[in-house]
Design an enzyme around this catalytic site. Structure first.
Site, PDB file in Angstrom:
ATOM      1  N   GLN A   1       0.827  -1.200   0.000  1.00 39.12           N
ATOM      2  CA  GLN A   1       0.000   0.000   0.000  1.00 39.12           C
ATOM      3  C   GLN A   1       0.863   1.252   0.000  1.00 39.12           C
ATOM      4  OE1 GLN A   1      -0.800   0.934   3.965  1.00 39.12           O
ATOM      5  NE2 GLN A   1      -0.453   2.931   3.026  1.00 39.12           N
ATOM      6  N   CYS A   2       0.472   2.247  -0.833  1.00 39.49           N
ATOM      7  CA  CYS A   2       1.109   3.568  -0.777  1.00 39.49           C
ATOM      8  C   CYS A   2       0.016   4.599  -0.542  1.00 39.49           C
ATOM      9  CB  CYS A   2       1.946   3.843  -2.025  1.00 39.49           C
ATOM     10  SG  CYS A   2       1.046   3.817  -3.594  1.00 39.49           S
ATOM     11  N   TRP A   3       0.171   5.812  -1.031  1.00 41.44           N
ATOM     12  CA  TRP A   3      -0.823   6.848  -0.746  1.00 41.44           C
ATOM     13  C   TRP A   3      -2.112   6.640  -1.535  1.00 41.44           C
ATOM     14  CZ3 TRP A   3      -3.464   9.837   1.970  1.00 41.44           C
ATOM     15  CH2 TRP A   3      -4.170  10.949   1.478  1.00 41.44           C
TER      16      TRP A   3
ATOM     17  N   TYR B   1      -3.723   4.197   0.860  1.00 48.34           N
ATOM     18  CA  TYR B   1      -4.141   4.699   2.169  1.00 48.34           C
ATOM     19  C   TYR B   1      -5.300   5.682   2.037  1.00 48.34           C
ATOM     20  CZ  TYR B   1      -4.155   6.947   6.712  1.00 48.34           C
ATOM     21  OH  TYR B   1      -4.549   7.444   7.926  1.00 48.34           O
TER      22      TYR B   1
END
Length: 359
Positions: free
Chosen positions: A92-94, A121
């Site tokens: 997961q990233c932004w 996120y």
């Protein structure tokens, strides 16, 4: 590459969330339980961003590749070890963009099955903000009491017995008063608070009621949702009364004894007291507080602050709540918790089972 939605994340078997954002992003707010394996340090991310603005995306991507390439083996090893033999890495990233896509691809190339969190996120945060009001029960038991009555201690006793306690101060990383952050750092961010609140409500799985402390809308750096405040305002109200000597002793144990010898302690107390002084009109009270502060007689300060500041202010704040108050007169925190438990039984409100899932 397979993706997983936020909804699916909460029902997946053994998900291991790998947050590849920079440390500063992770600190500001993360999925509870996620492990931070940053693709870039804070400084590297800033360099790439600056280059993107000056020379465009191609130059920024090339710099990113140069920075990341040497890190790949160690990153994959870290993720593999953290996931273990049974965990499913969810990267997961932004926003579910290039960073998570790159790491998920590296994992698949290395033979480790992984998923990428769709929307990252940002999608998770949107999801929990929508779900929090839906998970709130219509009824709430609200614990009131003047400063030092051990409301948090009582909550923990009830929580250990299986009652549906929602500890807002713990989620905020702050004790709720001007002195509330002493020894706890700056307190949690709004994003962290929201994530912990969602996790607890999901764990309780829409109980018939919750038990919470009567906090102000703002606790440290965070603001409670309007829906939560509405439930508390019209809830079942219980007022704890304890002898003032017990209250002073409790405040001393919580705010003074663990920290008084720390080099930063006196300055922090003075800073908080300066803010309170602006609200106290009596010159005599101010003079007494200054005298105790100079002498580092913090216990003496507590008594004056309770009598001339906190107690009068607390009586005014009670007017914000509607409905009758059940008074509990106790000598100890355990006695207060026991009496509250008896009252809850009268109202047919007992312990609840906890949901093992998170959504």
């Amino acid at each position: 590459m397979r993706e997983i939605t936020v909804d699916e994340l909460f029902t997946a078997k053994n998900p291991v969330v790998i947050d590849v954002r920079s440390p500063i992003e992770f600190k500001e707010g993360a999925i509870p339980g996620a492990m931070n394996v940053p693709l870039f340090t804070d400084e590297e991310r800033a360099r790439i961003g600056t280059l993107y603005k000056k020379e465009g995306s191609d130059a920024a991507k090339w710099l990113a590749m140069e920075i990341v390439s040497p890190k790949i083996p160690e990153m994959l090893k870290t993720i593999r070890e953290h996931a273990g033999s049974t965990g499913m890495p969810v990267v997961q990233c932004w926003r579910g963009g290039m960073r998570s896509k790159a790491v998920a691809s590296f994992l698949e190339f290395s033979g480790l099955t992984a998923r990428r969190l769709q929307g990252g996120y940002k999608a998770y945060r949107q999801y929990i903000l929508k779900r929090i009001p839906e998970l709130l029960p219509e009824k709430s038991v609200v614990i009131h009491g003047m400063t030092g009555t051990g409301k948090t201690v009582v909550l923990h006793i009830l929580e250990q017995k299986g009652y549906p306690v929602v500890d807002l101060e713990r989620m905020a990383g702050h004790r709720g008063s001007i002195f509330g952050a002493i020894g706890l750092g700056e307190g949690n961010s709004q994003k962290t608070f929201d994530a912990l609140l969602f996790e607890r409500l999901a764990e309780l799985n829409k109980p018939p009621y919750t038990i919470m402390e009567a906090e102000s809308k703002r606790i440290g750096r965070i603001v409670q949702p309007d829906e939560l405040m509405d439930v508390k305002t019209t809830g079942v109200h219980i007022q704890i009364h304890l002898p003032i000597e017990v209250r002073i002793s409790h405040i001393e144990e919580e705010y003074i004894t663990p920290y008084r010898d720390e080099p930063w302690y006196h300055a922090k107390v003075k800073e908080a007291l300066d803010r309170i002084m602006k609200r106290i009109k009596s010159h005599e009270t101010k003079a007494m507080l200054e005298e105790f502060l100079t002498a580092k007689d913090y216990t003496g300060m507590i008594r004056i602050l309770l009598e001339f500041y906190y107690d009068p202010m607390y009586e005014h704040k009670q007017l914000e709540y509607s409905g009758e108050f059940k008074d509990i007169f106790a000598e100890t925190f355990e006695d207060a918790a026991s009496q509250i438990e008896d009252y809850l039984k009268e109202l047919s409100l007992g312990p609840v089972s906890v949901n093992s899932g998170r959504g």
